[in-house]
Design a protein around this motif. Structure first.
Motif, PDB file in Angstrom:
ATOM      1  N   CYS A 281       0.806  -1.222   0.000  1.00 55.78           N
ATOM      2  CA  CYS A 281       0.000   0.000   0.000  1.00 55.78           C
ATOM      3  C   CYS A 281       0.841   1.275   0.000  1.00 55.78           C
ATOM      4  N   ASN A 282       2.113   1.156   0.383  1.00 52.29           N
ATOM      5  CA  ASN A 282       2.943   2.335   0.569  1.00 52.29           C
ATOM      6  C   ASN A 282       4.215   2.254  -0.273  1.00 52.29           C
ATOM      7  N   GLU A 403      -2.153   0.255  -6.549  1.00 52.83           N
ATOM      8  CA  GLU A 403      -2.031   1.439  -7.405  1.00 52.83           C
ATOM      9  C   GLU A 403      -1.542   2.654  -6.640  1.00 52.83           C
ATOM     10  N   GLU A 404      -2.012   2.831  -5.394  1.00 47.80           N
ATOM     11  CA  GLU A 404      -1.625   4.026  -4.645  1.00 47.80           C
ATOM     12  C   GLU A 404      -0.136   4.066  -4.340  1.00 47.80           C
ATOM     13  N   GLU A 407       1.878   5.458  -7.687  1.00 46.96           N
ATOM     14  CA  GLU A 407       1.338   6.690  -8.254  1.00 46.96           C
ATOM     15  C   GLU A 407       2.368   7.472  -9.054  1.00 46.96           C
TER      16      GLU A 407
END
Length: 422
Positions: A281-282, A403-404, A407
């Motif tokens: 996520c990161n 996806e995040e 980015e």
């Protein structure tokens, strides 16, 4: 009539006869164990060890006896080792009737003769394979001689609450030893995580074996395990175990990064290893000694050509190189593979100092292809062969992110924009 025909026509007789012979063997084995230095020490501990007595007294509470459940014994018909291990349970039941109650037993290897023997010895034979997942309702002792690692995990999972854990104790391999020597494989992960968490609440009392080689071999590493979990502890809080698993997955990933694994080694892991959520996520900087490449690809749509990009980061998360381009291809995976090919070429050709490379992509199908799950289709295979050749020349791990976390690479591909630090 030959031997086989005689056996087939008299199955019931042979099973019952075998059971009678087994009963006699068990009595001989019990006497052997009873007079052993090993059992004498075990017996003395239960009589005099204040730590053991304190925990048993706490466990009993208002109950008069503890239930005993035997798992992982194997078959006494086919194993002398199992006979010795059963003898220990029978002797404990005989010598400590003041607190040891009924004994239940199950093993998938039990033979019909085994079952007859167990019942004649007063044991209750369980008919359902619980896979060591019995959830306790009352004080219970689990006796598990040398179980598979995942079965310990199953038992702990079934009783993963302070109320249940405080009702059980386990006679099995030392948890400390098991955790230290457990093979690093995915199917053992749950057991590793649960053992790491429960050790802080576990009192482990080793059982000494004598110099006798037989007993040292049969019972080496055996220990009593008592749990004392504060009811206010969050061990059984919803999500607590999930967080422990995520932490371990991330630590496992970072440990792999310290090794001398090849790209092929990494692919064998990541063909199945989905990874920790925080890393997916990161945008997390790579570990020391590695650089990271985020790639993105989107296929042609209408008048808009296919576009791809790649962003390199150092171990501080600083973007130090990037690239983007157009390609006349509709398939997102093919475009993503082109992004990967160009990035790998820069590493292999020496333009970038990248002996160890982490590649992140938000295209899960591309990640599957690169790690061999499944094999690329014919269109992708041409690019894949070139990529595979380059992967042999550097240590590279390719894994999927959300996806995040990708980015910056997406913005670079779509808009030509890239921040100084990705």
């Amino acid at each position: 009539m030959n031997f086989s025909e005689d056996m087939e026509s008299n199955v019931d007789f042979h099973i019952k006869d075998e059971a009678e012979r087994l009963l006699k063997e068990i009595e001989l084995v019990k006497k052997n164990v009873e007079h052993s230095e090993f059992y004498a020490g075990m017996h003395l501990d239960l009589k005099q060890n204040k730590t053991i007595q304190k925990h048993i007294f706490r466990l009993l509470g208002s109950h008069s006896h503890v239930q005993v459940v035997i798992y992982c014994l194997g078959s006494i018909e086919y194993s002398f080792k199992s006979q010795f291990q059963l003898a220990v349970a029978l002797l404990l039941k005989r010598d400590f009737p003041n607190w040891i109650g009924n004994i239940e037993i199950y093993d998938p290897c039990m033979s019909p003769a085994d079952i007859i023997v167990f019942e004649k010895l007063g044991l209750k034979v369980l008919t359902v394979d619980e896979n060591c997942k019995k959830r306790v309702q009352r004080p219970t002792m689990f006796y598990m001689p040398y179980p598979y690692h995942y079965l310990i995990g199953n038992l702990l999972r079934a009783n993963w609450s302070s109320s249940c854990l405080n009702k059980i104790f386990v006679l099995t391999n030392s948890f400390r030893y098991t955790l230290t020597n457990m093979p690093q494989c995915r199917h053992a992960l749950e057991t590793v995580v649960r053992l790491e968490r429960i050790l802080d609440f576990t009192t482990e009392v080793d059982i000494e074996t004598s110099d006798n080689q037989i007993y040292a071999s049969l019972f080496s590493g055996l220990a009593w395990h008592f749990f004392d979990v504060d009811p206010n502890n969050d061990i059984d809080k919803p999500g607590s175990y999930w967080l422990d698993m995520q932490r371990h997955l991330e630590e496992d990933f970072l440990e792999n990064m310290k090794s001398d694994m090849t790209s092929e080694d990494f692919a064998e892991i990541w063909v199945d290893y989905r990874g920790a959520r925080r890393l997916r996520c990161n945008n997390v900087p790579p570990p020391p000694g590695w650089i990271k490449l985020n790639i993105y690809g989107i296929g042609r749509k209408g008048d808009q050509p296919g576009r791809y990009s790649g962003i390199f980061q150092d171990e501080k998360g600083k973007c130090f190189d990037r690239y983007r381009g157009d390609i006349d291809v509709e398939d997102n995976v093919i475009v993503g593979l082109e992004a990967l090919r160009i990035g790998l070429a820069g590493c292999v050709e020496g333009r970038l100092n990248a002996p160890k490379l982490i590649v992140e992509s938000d295209n899960v199908k591309l990640v599957h292809y690169v790690n061999g799950l499944p094999e690329p289709n014919g269109t992708a295979m041409h690019r894949w062969k070139e990529i595979f050749d380059m992967l042999q020349r550097i240590a590279c791990v390719v894994y999927h992110i959300y996806e995040e976390a990708n980015e910056a690479a997406r913005d670079l591909a779509l808009n030509g924009e890239c921040p100084n630090s990705a």
